[in-house]
Design an enzyme around this catalytic site. Structure first.
Site, PDB file in Angstrom:
ATOM      1  N   GLY A  71       2.826   5.015  -5.905  1.00  0.00           N
ATOM      2  CA  GLY A  71       1.707   4.329  -5.267  1.00  0.00           C
ATOM      3  C   GLY A  71       1.927   2.825  -5.204  1.00  0.00           C
ATOM      4  CB  THR A  72       3.338   0.458  -7.688  1.00  0.00           C
ATOM      5  OG1 THR A  72       2.452   0.903  -8.724  1.00  0.00           O
ATOM      6  CG2 THR A  72       3.578  -1.032  -7.809  1.00  0.00           C
ATOM      7  CG  ASN A 151      -7.845   2.919 -11.131  1.00  0.00           C
ATOM      8  OD1 ASN A 151      -8.281   2.256 -10.202  1.00  0.00           O
ATOM      9  ND2 ASN A 151      -7.382   2.359 -12.222  1.00  0.00           N
ATOM     10  CB  SER A 199       1.067   8.084  -6.470  1.00  0.00           C
ATOM     11  OG  SER A 199       2.062   8.111  -7.468  1.00  0.00           O
ATOM     12  N   GLY A 200       2.620  11.134  -5.976  1.00  0.00           N
ATOM     13  CA  GLY A 200       2.729  12.542  -6.361  1.00  0.00           C
ATOM     14  C   GLY A 200       2.244  12.866  -7.757  1.00  0.00           C
ATOM     15  CG  HIS A 201       2.465  10.051 -11.222  1.00  0.00           C
ATOM     16  ND1 HIS A 201       1.716   9.646 -12.296  1.00  0.00           N
ATOM     17  CD2 HIS A 201       2.572   8.956 -10.417  1.00  0.00           C
ATOM     18  CE1 HIS A 201       1.399   8.360 -12.164  1.00  0.00           C
ATOM     19  NE2 HIS A 201       1.911   7.925 -11.030  1.00  0.00           N
ATOM     20  CB  THR A 237      20.309   9.102  -0.705  1.00  0.00           C
ATOM     21  OG1 THR A 237      21.465   8.496  -0.117  1.00  0.00           O
ATOM     22  CG2 THR A 237      20.367  10.617  -0.529  1.00  0.00           C
ATOM     23  CB  CYS A 321      -7.058  -3.897 -29.125  1.00  0.00           C
ATOM     24  SG  CYS A 321      -8.465  -3.322 -30.006  1.00  0.00           S
TER      25      CYS A 321
HETATM   26  N1  PLP Z   1      -3.505   2.940  -7.028  1.00  0.00           N
HETATM   27  C1  PLP Z   1      -4.357   3.544  -7.849  1.00  0.00           C
HETATM   28  C2  PLP Z   1      -5.791   3.678  -7.442  1.00  0.00           C
HETATM   29  C3  PLP Z   1      -3.929   4.062  -9.068  1.00  0.00           C
HETATM   30  O1  PLP Z   1      -4.795   4.654  -9.875  1.00  0.00           O
HETATM   31  C4  PLP Z   1      -2.564   3.927  -9.412  1.00  0.00           C
HETATM   32  C5  PLP Z   1      -2.062   4.415 -10.706  1.00  0.00           C
HETATM   33  O2  PLP Z   1      -2.810   4.595 -11.642  1.00  0.00           O
HETATM   34  C6  PLP Z   1      -1.704   3.298  -8.503  1.00  0.00           C
HETATM   35  C7  PLP Z   1      -2.201   2.814  -7.318  1.00  0.00           C
HETATM   36  C8  PLP Z   1      -0.250   3.135  -8.794  1.00  0.00           C
HETATM   37  O3  PLP Z   1       0.380   4.377  -8.646  1.00  0.00           O
HETATM   38  P1  PLP Z   1       1.841   4.636  -9.256  1.00  0.00           P
HETATM   39  O4  PLP Z   1       1.665   4.827 -10.723  1.00  0.00           O
HETATM   40  O5  PLP Z   1       2.302   5.859  -8.587  1.00  0.00           O
HETATM   41  O6  PLP Z   1       2.651   3.450  -8.933  1.00  0.00           O
END
Ligand code: PLP
Length: 373
Positions: A71-72, A151, A199-201, A237, A321
């Site tokens: 996702g990043t 999130n 993002s797949g994970h 690739t 913390c």
């Molecule tokens: N965007 C959102 C809303 C997320 O919750 C996250 C990961 O927690 C990301 C982007 C980033 O995804 P990735 O961990 O696949 O880079």
């Protein structure tokens, strides 16, 4: 002891079906998808099959999907790639509760004076201030970047209303749908999104693979150059097994969306057990069915997380913390809320696991109250 895993917004377990779909692409079908021999063609077909499957999850055409690593990366590719491709407009508008992959990047670009940034505030329940959005988006705006689902709180943002505002000013719309994919239906056209990241994970595919949709006719500049894979936007690739896994997870997600109703029931049962001395975030807003963000009176978030962990229950929350107290995250601060614990369920969460969690939280809170009195 098998853990009770309630941290699915952080990452998910790879579905058994997904693992099975990937396996042959490690051992047997290991060709480079750009080789023209039989092994290469086999990999190419697998990649294109997965592209169609991901398009099915996101309600777009396969030709509008490119594969990324996460996702990043997808978020960065849209923001940086668009700035490089469209130098005329330099203003970007986003919301105060965006993921750091968007917000930190935008703040860095702002501090280098590469963009003009407007960050729209949210209410105490995480609702994006649409009046402030209207004010912020103007004819200099290149992009409005908002997440579909938050999130930490699971709050679902009114993306189609926001894209209407953006369109009115001739701005493009990027939707970070990383937390929404696999949890609620996604339809690119209905959202009015020009770009959308997943993002797949986060939906039972492996880590290290994601996808970005780019509406037909729009162009981005790549972050790096090379062999020109993925429409020239992501040279290198393709990780065929992971892409096959992403496609398989996308199909499962579409087929299992209905099972999220059961997840919602479990989440609601968990929340209703907390009662007096607890505050659930975002309840006035539409929310993801699997997410619960809760602040408990009189008990530190990190203490609660570690005590649950000692009983094999995985949850998350808070931020670094300092001086023994958990700091609220940037999201909680934007909502003027204290630090909160996040319980995030998946379609694999069972009623028995929720019962055990309810008992464990009650026992920890009880002990904590007795120690305090
Ligand atoms: N965007 C959102 C809303 C997320 O919750 C996250 C990961 O927690 C990301 C982007 C980033 O995804 P990735 O961990 O696949 O880079």
């Amino acid at each position: 002891m098998t853990p009770i895993y309630l941290d699915n917004n952080a990452t998910t377990r790879v579905a058994t079906e997904v693992q099975a779909a990937m396996a042959p692409y490690y051992g047997e079908h290991y060709g480079n998808p750009h080789s023209i021999h039989a092994l290469g063609r086999r990999s190419h077909e697998a990649v294109e099959g997965a592209r169609a499957e991901v398009a099915g999850l996101l309600g777009c055409h396969a030709a509008e999907v490119i594969f990324t690593s996460c996702g990043t990366e997808g978020n960065a590719l849209v923001i940086r790639g668009l700035l490089d491709a469209s130098p005329a407009r330099r203003r970007i508008v986003t919301a105060a509760v965006e993921h750091p992959s968007v917000l930190s990047l935008l703040r860095a670009l702002e501090s280098r004076r590469e963009i003009e940034l407007a960050v729209v505030p949210v209410s105490g329940d995480g609702e994006i201030d649409l009046d402030a959005m209207v004010e912020a988006v103007d004819e200099r705006t290149l992009l409005v970047s908002v997440m579909l689902a938050q999130n930490e709180t699971g709050v679902i943002h009114p993306v189609s209303a926001i894209s209407g505002i953006a369109r009115g000013a001739g701005a493009l719309v990027h939707v970070d749908a990383v937390q929404a994919a696999g949890k609620i239906p996604i339809d690119l056209a209905a959202l009015g999104a020009d770009f959308l990241t997943v993002s797949g994970h986060k939906f039972h595919a492996p880590k290290g693979v994601g996808a970005l949709t780019i509406r037909h006719g729009l162009s981005l500049s790549p972050l790096w150059y090379g062999g020109g894979q993925e429409l020239g936007l992501r040279s290198g690739t393709e990780p065929v097994p992971s892409i096959v896994g992403l496609g398989s997870a996308a199909v499962l997600a579409v087929n299992r969306l209905a099972s999220l109703d059961c997840v919602r029931e479990l989440r609601d049962r968990l929340e209703s057990s907390f009662g007096f001395g607890s505050a659930v975030n975002g309840t006035s807003q539409p929310r993801l069915p699997n997410t619960s963000s809760v602040a408990f009176d009189g008990i530190d978030v990190t203490t609660l997380i570690l005590e649950l962990d000692a009983q094999g229950i995985c949850v998350s929350g808070g931020a670094a913390c300092t001086s023994g107290r958990t700091e609220p995250t940037a999201t909680m601060k934007a909502m003027s809320r204290p630090a909160a614990v996040r319980f995030s369920l998946s379609r694999y969460t069972t009623a028995g696991e929720i019962d055990q969690t309810i008992k464990a939280v009650a026992a920890i809170r009880g002990r904590n109250d007795r120690a305090a009195s």
